[in-house]
Design an enzyme around this catalytic site. Structure first.
Site, mmCIF file in Angstrom:
data_model
loop_
_atom_site.group_PDB
_atom_site.id
_atom_site.type_symbol
_atom_site.label_atom_id
_atom_site.label_comp_id
_atom_site.label_asym_id
_atom_site.label_seq_id
_atom_site.Cartn_x
_atom_site.Cartn_y
_atom_site.Cartn_z
ATOM 1 N N GLU A 75 36.419 31.672 31.863
ATOM 2 C CA GLU A 75 35.521 32.774 31.538
ATOM 3 C C GLU A 75 34.311 32.707 32.457
ATOM 4 O OE1 GLU A 75 32.926 30.423 29.059
ATOM 5 O OE2 GLU A 75 34.006 29.907 30.893
ATOM 6 N N GLU A 78 32.815 29.510 33.680
ATOM 7 C CA GLU A 78 33.668 28.668 34.528
ATOM 8 C C GLU A 78 34.103 27.377 33.830
ATOM 9 O OE1 GLU A 78 32.321 29.747 38.977
ATOM 10 O OE2 GLU A 78 30.914 28.416 37.973
#
Length: 447
Positions: A75, A78
């Site tokens: 997401e 990271e």
């Protein structure tokens, strides 16, 4: 043009890359594939292409999203894989933007195909990303979460995020790292409102804003901002020493106050508080930091309450959010809003398609509502061989091709409790899939 030149052959983009386009990290972040589609549509709307034709970029990026979504490998922070509200918002908005671009390029068939995919995702975001067992704030049982933990290729969920677990790795050694989905909250759901996918006054959105303000908000003498998520360990430690050895304590991010300000504009509220906060967090040179120190000042460690920590400064993302917030306030509407998405999902001007379930190797489903259509998609032409009765009979269907390079077959869902099985033959290679797939019909609980 730079993005088009840096795009991978398969339509994706590297997680990040050097100025010359050489990849640095190789994580899969689907929102990064969607953002160029939003940019292209914005440029198209104001006639700013200046002779550049981005059609190849658009079709390849859209194809990548269709074949590889909706579960992201990482997401926007990271760190985690799964169904992320902010990532899903970017994909839906990106596909609707791509559809609008292609429609103006007179490719109606591809536009409708992408809208169908976006409608399927939008129809599931509350199921995939909102828990019904919230316990972070008393009385708020149903709210969006940070992520439904999954890996690409896992079966898509049929119940809300609850006790599924994932690791927050940036924790102090010896402390808890594994958390349940329903326990971890972030403000990524605000992107649903930003892009016109959810109304600002939708009950689930308003409940999640209340949780956000209780769980993530940090008020300092210089202004208000928000933590990324509860339990974050990416930031300066208690004594002001830097994040290192993969652990620390998460600190508030000024840019997230900008996101909260955009919500206020969408809700016809006053974003002035968040604009002033962003300005208050800036250095004397006008640079906005990634994070600010939210604890008592520690002069010996050069930590002052409300001032920058040792994190990145300037953070270009924060500067962009500030500029867009000023523009949104002036316009009286969110600058990033995708009008075509809002027309479908908020304003009721366009009716989304609701009788379709998308199936691909990267996003299989176990069951399907009886009476709907199963759309099986692939990146190459195929023949679908299916059976509704344990192979006592079979049916062969050739896939339909699109200009996007995506191929699909539509087939009626099985009756409740019955099983549909299928496999695929690839005529270009002359090979079979080598395994069977199945899906079971079920009644529609909503009905």
């Amino acid at each position: 043009m730079y993005l088009a030149a840096s795009q991978n052959e398969n339509g994706g983009f590297a997680q990040n890359f050097w100025i010359d386009g050489k990849p640095y990290w190789f994580g899969l972040q689907l929102d990064e594939i969607a953002y160029p589609l939003l940019l292209v549509r914005q440029l198209q709307r104001v006639g700013a292409m200046r002779g550049f034709n981005p059609s190849s970029l658009v079709t390849r990026a859209a194809r990548f999203l269709v074949l590889n979504g909706p579960v992201t490998g990482q997401e926007r922070w990271e760190e985690a894989a799964g169904l992320s509200p902010s990532t899903l918002a970017a994909i839906i908005a990106g596909l609707i933007s791509a559809a609008s671009y292609l429609r103006e390029e007179e490719d109606e068939t591809s536009a409708v195909f992408l809208e169908d995919y976006a409608d399927w995702m939008e129809g599931n975001i509350d199921l995939w990303t909102a828990t019904d067992q919230g316990a972070l704030v008393e009385g708020e049982n149903r709210h969006y979460v940070r992520i439904f933990p999954l890996q690409p290729g896992d079966f898509l969920p049929e119940t809300p995020p609850r006790d599924e677990t994932f690791d927050i790795t940036s924790q102090e050694p010896g402390t808890r790292k594994n958390f349940r989905a329903k326990e971890v909250f972030d403000g990524g759901f605000l992107e649903f409102v930003r892009y016109g996918i959810r109304a600002a006054d939708a009950p689930l959105v308003k409940a999640s804003v209340r949780v956000m303000d209780k769980v993530l908000k940090s008020d300092t003498p210089r202004g208000t901002c928000f933590w990324r998520y509860n339990g974050d360990g990416y930031g300066q430690r208690h004594d002001g020493s830097p994040y290192h050895d993969h652990w620390g304590i998460g600190r508030p991010w000024p840019l997230l106050g900008g996101e909260r300000g955009h919500y206020e504009i969408a809700a016809s509220g006053d974003a002035g508080k968040y604009i002033k906060s962003l300005e208050g967090f800036a250095s004397t040179a006008g640079l906005l930091p990634e994070q600010i120190w939210d604890a008592e000042s520690i002069p010996d460690a050069y930590m002052e309450t409300g001032r920058s920590t040792g994190a990145a400064r300037p953070l270009a993302w924060a500067h962009a959010e500030y500029i867009k917030l000023l523009r949104s306030k002036r316009d009286g509407k969110v600058f990033d809003r995708v009008d075509e998405a809002a027309a479908r999902y908020v304003e009721g001007k366009i009716k989304p398609r609701r009788n379709l379930l998308l199936w691909g190797r990267n996003f299989p489903s176990r069951t399907i509502v009886t009476g709907t259509t199963l759309r099986i998609i692939c990146g190459a032409p195929f023949m679908l061989r299916s059976s509704p009765n344990a192979w006592k009979s079979r049916r062969d269907i050739s896939s339909t091709s699109t200009a996007l390079g995506v191929h699909y077959c539509d087939i009626e869902a099985p009756a409740e409790g019955e099983k549909l099985e299928w496999t695929m033959f690839y005529p270009e290679k002359g090979t079979w899939e080598g395994r069977n797939y199945e899906i079971v019909g079920r009644e529609d609980e909503k009905a």
